[in-house]
Design a protein around this motif. Structure first.
Motif, short mmCIF file in Angstrom:
data_model
loop_
_atom_site.label_atom_id
_atom_site.label_comp_id
_atom_site.label_asym_id
_atom_site.label_seq_id
_atom_site.Cartn_x
_atom_site.Cartn_y
_atom_site.Cartn_z
N SER A 28 6.22 -17.22 13.63
CA SER A 28 6.61 -16.12 14.51
C SER A 28 6.06 -14.80 13.96
N LYS A 29 6.15 -13.79 14.80
CA LYS A 29 5.75 -12.45 14.37
C LYS A 29 6.68 -11.94 13.27
N LYS A 30 7.93 -12.34 13.35
CA LYS A 30 8.91 -11.92 12.35
C LYS A 30 8.52 -12.45 10.97
N SER A 31 8.10 -13.70 10.90
CA SER A 31 7.70 -14.26 9.61
C SER A 31 6.42 -13.59 9.09
N LEU A 32 5.53 -13.20 9.99
CA LEU A 32 4.32 -12.50 9.59
C LEU A 32 4.66 -11.13 9.01
N LEU A 33 5.50 -10.36 9.70
CA LEU A 33 5.86 -9.03 9.23
C LEU A 33 6.68 -9.08 7.93
N LEU A 34 7.58 -10.06 7.84
CA LEU A 34 8.36 -10.22 6.62
C LEU A 34 7.47 -10.63 5.45
N SER A 35 6.49 -11.49 5.72
CA SER A 35 5.54 -11.90 4.67
C SER A 35 4.73 -10.72 4.17
N ALA A 36 4.28 -9.87 5.08
CA ALA A 36 3.52 -8.69 4.69
C ALA A 36 4.37 -7.75 3.84
N LEU A 37 5.62 -7.59 4.23
CA LEU A 37 6.52 -6.72 3.48
C LEU A 37 6.78 -7.26 2.08
N LEU A 38 7.08 -8.56 1.99
CA LEU A 38 7.37 -9.16 0.69
C LEU A 38 6.12 -9.28 -0.18
N LEU A 39 4.96 -9.46 0.42
CA LEU A 39 3.72 -9.49 -0.36
C LEU A 39 3.46 -8.13 -0.99
N GLY A 40 3.70 -7.07 -0.23
CA GLY A 40 3.57 -5.73 -0.79
C GLY A 40 4.55 -5.50 -1.93
N PHE A 41 5.78 -5.97 -1.77
CA PHE A 41 6.79 -5.84 -2.82
C PHE A 41 6.39 -6.64 -4.06
N ALA A 42 5.94 -7.89 -3.85
CA ALA A 42 5.54 -8.74 -4.98
C ALA A 42 4.35 -8.13 -5.72
N ASN A 43 3.41 -7.56 -4.97
CA ASN A 43 2.24 -6.94 -5.61
C ASN A 43 2.60 -5.66 -6.34
N ALA A 44 3.65 -4.99 -5.90
CA ALA A 44 4.04 -3.73 -6.53
C ALA A 44 4.98 -3.93 -7.72
N VAL A 45 5.80 -4.97 -7.70
CA VAL A 45 6.83 -5.13 -8.72
C VAL A 45 6.55 -6.32 -9.65
N ILE A 46 6.34 -7.48 -9.09
CA ILE A 46 6.22 -8.70 -9.89
C ILE A 46 4.82 -8.84 -10.51
N ARG A 47 3.79 -8.55 -9.73
CA ARG A 47 2.41 -8.72 -10.20
C ARG A 47 2.10 -7.93 -11.48
N PRO A 48 2.49 -6.66 -11.60
CA PRO A 48 2.20 -5.93 -12.85
C PRO A 48 2.85 -6.57 -14.08
N VAL A 49 4.05 -7.11 -13.93
CA VAL A 49 4.72 -7.77 -15.05
C VAL A 49 3.94 -9.02 -15.47
N ILE A 50 3.51 -9.79 -14.49
CA ILE A 50 2.74 -11.01 -14.79
C ILE A 50 1.40 -10.65 -15.41
N ILE A 51 0.77 -9.58 -14.95
CA ILE A 51 -0.51 -9.16 -15.53
C ILE A 51 -0.33 -8.79 -17.00
N ILE A 52 0.73 -8.08 -17.31
CA ILE A 52 0.97 -7.70 -18.71
C ILE A 52 1.23 -8.94 -19.57
N LEU A 53 1.99 -9.89 -19.04
CA LEU A 53 2.29 -11.11 -19.80
C LEU A 53 1.07 -12.00 -20.00
N THR A 54 0.08 -11.89 -19.13
CA THR A 54 -1.09 -12.77 -19.21
C THR A 54 -2.36 -12.03 -19.62
N ILE A 55 -2.22 -10.93 -20.33
CA ILE A 55 -3.39 -10.17 -20.77
C ILE A 55 -4.37 -11.03 -21.57
N PRO A 56 -3.91 -11.88 -22.50
CA PRO A 56 -4.89 -12.71 -23.23
C PRO A 56 -5.72 -13.62 -22.32
N LEU A 57 -5.07 -14.26 -21.34
CA LEU A 57 -5.81 -15.11 -20.40
C LEU A 57 -6.79 -14.29 -19.56
#
Length: 129
Positions: A28-57
């Motif tokens: 549905s359109k709702k799942s598309l819009l919610l996915s876009a919102l959560l992807l933005g949140f994941a890229n802003a909050v979770i992704r930087p933490v994972i990048i810091i933890l995986t610097i050696p890789l």
């Protein structure tokens, strides 16, 4: 206003990617819009933490591990949002590349400013010596 523009660009990119890759679908359109919102949140909050933890890789792989992190963010969002399905890792991997490129190009047109990166000099008449 800028937040809504980024959200719209992400939603548009996800929608286009769902047509390019048959392993990605939205119910549905709702799942598309919610996915876009959560992807933005994941890229802003979770992704930087994972990048810091995986610097050696990331350093060992010359930065290519960042593509894996992008795919993992997409898979994370697909497990959280009902109605958003991704068939596997490789679909998410290549889809994340396309989403990034689409977001970059659409963002260049939407967020035009005087200090943008791609400045085209005006055409001059005659020969420059």
């Amino acid at each position: 206003m800028e937040f809504l523009a980024h959200w719209g660009i992400t939603a548009l990119s996800l929608w286009i990617v769902s047509f390019i890759f048959h392993g990605i679908s939205f119910t549905s359109k709702k799942s598309l819009l919610l996915s876009a919102l959560l992807l933005g949140f994941a890229n802003a909050v979770i992704r930087p933490v994972i990048i810091i933890l995986t610097i050696p890789l990331t350093l060992i792989s010359f930065g290519f591990f960042l593509l894996v992190i992008n795919a993992l963010m997409l898979l994370l969002v697909s497990t959280i949002v009902p109605g958003f399905k991704i068939s596997g890792f490789w679909t998410a991997f290549f889809a994340s590349i396309v989403i990034t490129l689409l977001g970059l190009f659409v963002g260049l047109f939407v967020f035009q400013s005087e200090d943008r990166l791609l400045n085209v000099p005006p055409a001059h008449q005659g020969v420059m010596i």
